[in-house]
Scaffold this active site. Structure first.
Site, PDB file in Angstrom:
ATOM      1  N   LYS A 125       0.823  -1.213   0.000  1.00 37.86           N
ATOM      2  CA  LYS A 125       0.000   0.000   0.000  1.00 37.86           C
ATOM      3  C   LYS A 125       0.854   1.260   0.000  1.00 37.86           C
ATOM      4  O   LYS A 125       0.505   2.249  -0.650  1.00 37.86           O
ATOM      5  CB  LYS A 125      -0.963   0.000   1.178  1.00 37.86           C
ATOM      6  CG  LYS A 125      -0.312   0.063   2.544  1.00 37.86           C
ATOM      7  CD  LYS A 125      -1.350   0.071   3.647  1.00 37.86           C
ATOM      8  CE  LYS A 125      -0.695   0.106   5.007  1.00 37.86           C
ATOM      9  NZ  LYS A 125       0.185   1.264   5.206  1.00 37.86           N
ATOM     10  N   THR A 126       1.978   1.256   0.744  1.00 40.55           N
ATOM     11  CA  THR A 126       2.845   2.442   0.745  1.00 40.55           C
ATOM     12  C   THR A 126       3.424   2.664  -0.642  1.00 40.55           C
ATOM     13  O   THR A 126       3.557   3.806  -1.094  1.00 40.55           O
ATOM     14  CB  THR A 126       3.976   2.275   1.781  1.00 40.55           C
ATOM     15  OG1 THR A 126       3.408   2.010   3.061  1.00 40.55           O
ATOM     16  CG2 THR A 126       4.821   3.538   1.866  1.00 40.55           C
ATOM     17  N   ASP A 140      -3.256   7.569   3.948  1.00 35.74           N
ATOM     18  CA  ASP A 140      -2.844   6.198   4.225  1.00 35.74           C
ATOM     19  C   ASP A 140      -3.532   5.721   5.507  1.00 35.74           C
ATOM     20  O   ASP A 140      -3.919   6.532   6.345  1.00 35.74           O
ATOM     21  CB  ASP A 140      -1.320   6.165   4.400  1.00 35.74           C
ATOM     22  CG  ASP A 140      -0.754   4.763   4.325  1.00 35.74           C
ATOM     23  OD1 ASP A 140      -1.511   3.833   3.996  1.00 35.74           O
ATOM     24  OD2 ASP A 140       0.452   4.594   4.599  1.00 35.74           O
ATOM     25  N   GLU A 141      -3.693   4.419   5.658  1.00 29.60           N
ATOM     26  CA  GLU A 141      -4.302   3.825   6.863  1.00 29.60           C
ATOM     27  C   GLU A 141      -5.663   4.470   7.166  1.00 29.60           C
ATOM     28  O   GLU A 141      -5.977   4.822   8.298  1.00 29.60           O
ATOM     29  CB  GLU A 141      -3.374   4.001   8.080  1.00 29.60           C
ATOM     30  CG  GLU A 141      -1.967   3.463   7.883  1.00 29.60           C
ATOM     31  CD  GLU A 141      -1.887   1.937   7.984  1.00 29.60           C
ATOM     32  OE1 GLU A 141      -2.952   1.296   8.018  1.00 29.60           O
ATOM     33  OE2 GLU A 141      -0.769   1.413   8.021  1.00 29.60           O
ATOM     34  N   GLN A 196      -7.801  -4.396   9.229  1.00 31.45           N
ATOM     35  CA  GLN A 196      -6.743  -3.968  10.143  1.00 31.45           C
ATOM     36  C   GLN A 196      -7.151  -2.724  10.936  1.00 31.45           C
ATOM     37  O   GLN A 196      -6.301  -1.987  11.418  1.00 31.45           O
ATOM     38  CB  GLN A 196      -5.449  -3.693   9.378  1.00 31.45           C
ATOM     39  CG  GLN A 196      -4.860  -4.923   8.712  1.00 31.45           C
ATOM     40  CD  GLN A 196      -3.493  -4.654   8.102  1.00 31.45           C
ATOM     41  OE1 GLN A 196      -2.491  -4.536   8.793  1.00 31.45           O
ATOM     42  NE2 GLN A 196      -3.463  -4.554   6.783  1.00 31.45           N
ATOM     43  N   ARG A 221       1.820 -10.110  10.566  1.00 25.50           N
ATOM     44  CA  ARG A 221       3.147  -9.494  10.713  1.00 25.50           C
ATOM     45  C   ARG A 221       4.242 -10.485  10.324  1.00 25.50           C
ATOM     46  O   ARG A 221       5.387 -10.098  10.091  1.00 25.50           O
ATOM     47  CB  ARG A 221       3.408  -9.056  12.159  1.00 25.50           C
ATOM     48  CG  ARG A 221       2.488  -8.022  12.785  1.00 25.50           C
ATOM     49  CD  ARG A 221       2.278  -6.829  11.916  1.00 25.50           C
ATOM     50  NE  ARG A 221       1.095  -7.007  11.094  1.00 25.50           N
ATOM     51  CZ  ARG A 221       0.867  -6.336   9.972  1.00 25.50           C
ATOM     52  NH1 ARG A 221       1.729  -5.442   9.539  1.00 25.50           N
ATOM     53  NH2 ARG A 221      -0.241  -6.527   9.271  1.00 25.50           N
TER      54      ARG A 221
END
Length: 737
Positions: A41-42, A227-228, A258, A610
């Protein structure tokens, strides 16, 4: 819109997969990118920014890119510089708090603030709440300060003003919270101070009350990228809607699976309902995972799919296979920690791993003690993310308090912190006299100290010390405009003699305090090197917004310990998730609200994803909590993992001797023989593991186990008070909720 450099654009798009490229190339307009864990995503959001500049000729300063940590913002800037081959300083890249704090420096005068307002940290905010509770004669037993502060923070995040809170109050308690809220805001304003929530809510009120200001920033921030997005709260979402409503170039990236910060105001519905706010929105799904093995992803999906409030997606990867998850059963928390250490040692021997390859995750900070003890005994270096932060240490807060009063003489909280550091003989009685004088003269405490000769009842030596302190603060307030920040703090440290005082004490603790002050001075020097126009206010603002993750050194060769909440956005070859027990993970209080329970499940999903190569899950049959032993059952979330993806283990035999538990899906139905003699109609509904029930004596609880049939049917229920009962279904008379 103008089209630019096709060669440059082609270079930007090279290396993106099909899903990523489609999102980056989407026509300008509202875009929702549902980006699963480890899906890049980044990469997508940074390439989208570069694409806007290279393809459409968008001016960098017309772009607003927001993320949730300073660490992520720095990484985004670094990637953009590499992509564009140029300085990205004109870009507005940062956290919500840092970006809108800068905006408020220019605009907050409209609400009566100066551009030098200070930002109170959590401790400062709590001190203000305690002060107001005392002033209003509200006992801290009935009104715990932390709870009161949390209620005020929640109200602010939901854009509920003190007046609205008062109007909505349902009882005396809520009416008193409204009084504290009103006084709290008033105290902050009189101190020319804001808390973290104000940095978001005040811009919302600014844009609502001043349409010309809103229009100015709509034209400035023409392209908004978040973002997020699943972590935004009501106020942050409102900012996005207000700023994006004009040009409608809003590009949000996030993953509803998330969303794990509901407890601090985050609303998963912001991402679930984005398409309602922007009906013309384009939706893209990033489902290819570049981090984890196929088996880890399938295991994680077998859990999170049980949530009702989510957008369907399933991660996939080219990394086929992988090791099954390992389930560790321990006797107690000490045994659990010893087994974790043993498995770390085995991983190092078998796979030649380093300490930095491991992370140990836990639901609550209190779980770290047993783990730390075991790591220390075995000589394994470790680092805790979320321990005492550097900037929260006493000596650091003392020094920063001096800097904050120099920046803003109205900051009473900081002034009272340092009024007797180093000792000046100033006690509570003297402080009361100063406050009374300041109130009568309608002036600040610094001016009251300067006029100490006019205040009766203060001893001569103390009076001189107060005047000296007022003179020192005035001197450095003048100096800050004449010398650089780096020189200012070093001269101040010499004159105050704090480092010298701690060294002279000669204890290990005091020497450590002196070293910490030197480290602070070094941090300020580094800040000055990295910021050409470094000012006292800009440094204080950066310090106020620093987070645990920003301070984490991920290059040190040490095992990392952190809570599951701190781990989001990170990745490790090997992940241990400890304390997988009902009542601990999920927390018992989450049984009260299905939305909280779903968030706990998302938190577990975050922990699983993770891991790059291996996951260990551990649980303890007994765990000492509140000084008493507590008998446990295995977490619902572990039971939800498909049995193909998990295997039990024990140190003695390599596999667990416990009875293999068949994973039970939420809402799996269990057949019972008819029981005509049972009169409660609600009981005739079929029970399932995870079902919420109410018992007439024990209250609310969740079903954790079902056994037997007919008149021999039994259920095990974990109740809200932490007790677990095995009940005969025929006589339990459980009400299904």
């Amino acid at each position: 819109m103008p089209r630019r450099g096709n060669t440059r654009v082609a270079e930007l798009l090279r290396g993106l997969n099909e899903e990523q490229r489609a999102a980056v190339e989407a026509p300008i307009g509202p875009v929702l990118v549902l980006a699963g864990a480890g899906s890049g995503k980044t990469r997508v959001i940074t390439h989208r920014i570069a694409y806007l500049i290279a393809r459409y000729g968008v001016r960098p300063w017309n772009i607003l890119a927001v993320t949730f940590t300073n660490k992520a913002a720095k990484e985004m800037k670094s990637r953009l510089e590499a992509l564009l081959g140029q300085d990205v300083q004109p870009l507005n890249v940062g956290t919500f708090h840092s970006i809108f704090a800068r905006l408020l420096r220019k605009e907050a005068y409209r609400f009566g603030y100066s551009q030098n307002f200070v930002i109170y940290d959590s401790d400062d905010q709590l001190q203000v709440v305690k002060k107001i509770l005392n002033r209003l004669s509200l006992g801290q037993n009935s009104y715990p300060p932390q709870m009161v502060h949390a209620l005020i923070s929640r109200a602010k995040n939901n854009l509920v003003t003190p007046e609205q809170y008062k109007a909505q109050a349902r009882d005396e308690f809520e009416a008193n919270i409204a009084r504290v809220y009103q006084e709290y805001n008033g105290f902050l304003k009189s101190s020319d101070a804001m808390d973290f929530d104000d940095l978001i809510t005040l811009p919302v009120y600014l844009f609502r009350e001043y349409p010309d200001v809103l229009e100015k920033y709509q034209n400035y921030f023409q392209h908004i990228l978040i973002d997020e997005f699943q972590d935004t709260n009501v106020a942050q979402n409102e900012l996005v809607l207000l700023l994006g409503s004009r040009h409608r170039s809003v590009f949000v990236v996030g993953d509803d699976d998330q969303s794990i910060y509901r407890w601090r105001g985050a609303e998963v519905r912001n991402i679930l309902e984005f398409e309602n706010a922007f009906p013309e929105c384009q939706v893209f799904r990033l489902e290819k995972n570049y981090r984890s093995t196929r088996l880890i992803l399938d295991a994680a999906h077998s859990v999170v799919k049980n949530n009702r409030h989510r957008k369907e997606k399933k991660l996939w990867t080219d990394r086929e296979g992988g090791e099954p998850l390992t389930l560790i059963e321990a006797f107690d928390e000490t045994d659990e920690a010893q087994q974790v250490v043993y498995l770390i040692q085995q991983e190092i021997k078998k796979h030649k791993r380093n300490f930095r390859d491991f992370v140990i995750l836990y639901r609550t900070n209190a779980q770290s003690r047993a783990i730390e003890d075991a790591l220390r005994r075995n000589g394994i270096s470790y680092v805790i993310v979320g321990g005492i932060r550097f900037y929260e240490r006493k000596e650091i807060k003392d020094f920063l308090a001096y800097l904050r009063v120099i920046a803003n003489p109205l900051d009473e909280v900081s002034l009272l912190r340092i009024i007797n550091v180093p000792p000046r003989g100033v006690g509570p009685a003297t402080i009361r006299k100063l406050q009374e004088y300041a109130s009568q003269k309608q002036t600040g405490l610094v001016e009251a100290m300067a006029a100490a000769d006019e205040i009766p009842g203060i001893q001569s030596a103390t009076r001189n010390n107060l005047k000296d302190l007022a003179g020192l603060l005035k001197k450095y307030r003048s100096l800050r405009d004449k010398i650089g920040l780096n020189e200012l703090v070093r001269v101040l440290n010499e004159e105050l003699g704090l480092s010298r005082m701690y060294r002279n004490e000669g204890t290990l603790e005091s020497l450590s305090r002196a070293e910490n002050i030197e480290e602070l001075l070094a941090a300020i020097a580094e800040f000055c090197r990295n910021h050409e126009e470094a000012t006292l206010e800009s440094f204080l603002q950066e310090v106020a917004l620093v987070t645990d993750i920003d301070n984490w050194n991920d290059t040190s060769n040490a095992v990392t310990l952190m809570t599951l909440h701190s781990a989001k956005g990170l990745e490790f070859p090997v992940v241990f998730i400890t304390g997988m027990e009902e009542g601990l993970f999920p927390l018992s209080r989450s049984y009260q609200d299905p939305m909280d329970f779903e968030e706990e499940r998302r938190l577990f999903y975050v922990g699983l994803t993770r891991a790059k190569e291996k996951v260990y899950l551990s649980w303890a049959q007994t765990r000492r909590r509140y000084a008493d032993g507590f008998n446990n059952t295995l977490s619902t979330f572990v039971r939800e993992i498909d049995e193909r993806y998990i295997e039990p283990w024990s140190r003695e035999s390599g596999y667990s001797t416990m009875r293999r538990r068949r994973p039970v899906r939420q809402k799996e139905e269990v057949e019972f023989e008819p029981m005509p003699e049972y009169e409660n109609e609600s009981q005739e509904k079929q029970l399932y593991i995870g079902c919420y029930v109410r018992h007439q004596v024990f209250g609310r609880g969740v079903v954790t186990e079902i056994s037997g049939q007919g008149t021999g049917a039994k259920v095990k229920v974990l109740f809200e008070d932490g007790s677990e009962k095995k009940l005969v279904l025929e006589y339990a008379r459980l009400e299904i909720l």
